[in-house]
Design an enzyme around this catalytic site. Structure first.
Site, PDB file in Angstrom:
ATOM      1  N   CYS A   1       0.371 -10.591 -15.003  1.00  0.00           N
ATOM      2  CA  CYS A   1       0.928 -10.013 -13.764  1.00  0.00           C
ATOM      3  C   CYS A   1       2.006  -8.974 -14.054  1.00  0.00           C
ATOM      4  CB  CYS A   1       1.483 -11.100 -12.856  1.00  0.00           C
ATOM      5  SG  CYS A   1       0.190 -12.178 -12.222  1.00  0.00           S
TER       6      CYS A   1
ATOM      7  N   HIS B   1      -1.752  -0.105   1.324  1.00  0.00           N
ATOM      8  CA  HIS B   1      -2.065   0.930   0.343  1.00  0.00           C
ATOM      9  C   HIS B   1      -0.814   1.521  -0.283  1.00  0.00           C
ATOM     10  CE1 HIS B   1      -6.051   0.394   1.932  1.00  0.00           C
ATOM     11  NE2 HIS B   1      -6.522   1.146   0.942  1.00  0.00           N
TER      12      HIS B   1
ATOM     13  N   GLU C   1      -2.071 -14.490  -1.328  1.00  0.00           N
ATOM     14  CA  GLU C   1      -2.244 -13.390  -2.277  1.00  0.00           C
ATOM     15  C   GLU C   1      -3.651 -13.402  -2.876  1.00  0.00           C
ATOM     16  OE1 GLU C   1       1.130 -11.973  -5.053  1.00  0.00           O
ATOM     17  OE2 GLU C   1      -0.224 -13.055  -6.370  1.00  0.00           O
TER      18      GLU C   1
HETATM   19 ZN   LIG Z   1      -0.424 -10.136  -8.224  1.00  0.00          ZN
END
Ligand SMILES: [Zn+2]
Length: 137
Positions: free
Chosen positions: A34, A75, A123
């Site tokens: 990440c 975005h 997420e």
């Molecule tokens: Zn992530």
């Protein structure tokens, strides 16, 4: 989808679901992969409650709520947002930032004493965060 909701005595409870696409990274080696910039389609559920409707019969305007979140995050690279100047954009911190934005909006724009009860931020399909403020109004 049904969501866990805290107990409350309000007559009306509104839930708004929305999705946005954004990139982020956690700039620390402890975050593993990440640490690299990558993207998610975030799913957000916003719960707002109150007792009084406005003159149009709305508790809160769904589209105004959506615009608030989409304009800020859709975005975009979340790390560029001013809210993440001092802390990385994790699911936890993003849920709190969205809560603060919604709370500020309903406090400033709505005369009918609304309360944001929680934000659920998903997420990935398998992980989500629930943010609920301590010491509700
Ligand atoms: Zn992530």
């Amino acid at each position: 989808m049904f969501y866990p909701i805290p107990d409350h005595d309000y007559e009306y409870e509104l839930n708004k679901d929305l999705n946005f696409s954004a990139a982020h990274h956690i700039p620390d080696a402890r975050a593993g992969k990440c640490e690299r910039v990558h993207g998610h389609t975030y799913h957000v559920n916003i719960t707002i409650a109150g007792d009084v409707l406005d003159d149009l019969g709305f508790l809160v305007n769904f589209s105004a709520l959506k615009k608030l979140i989409m304009d800020a995050f859709d975005h975009r690279l979340l790390n560029d947002h001013e809210a993440f100047r001092d802390i990385p954009p994790t699911s936890e911190t993003l849920a709190k930032v969205i809560y603060d934005m919604v709370d500020e909006y309903i406090t400033a724009e709505q005369p009918n004493k609304l309360e944001c009860l929680q934000i659920i931020l998903k997420e990935t399909p398998t992980s989500y965060v629930v943010y609920r403020p301590k010491g509700r109004k």
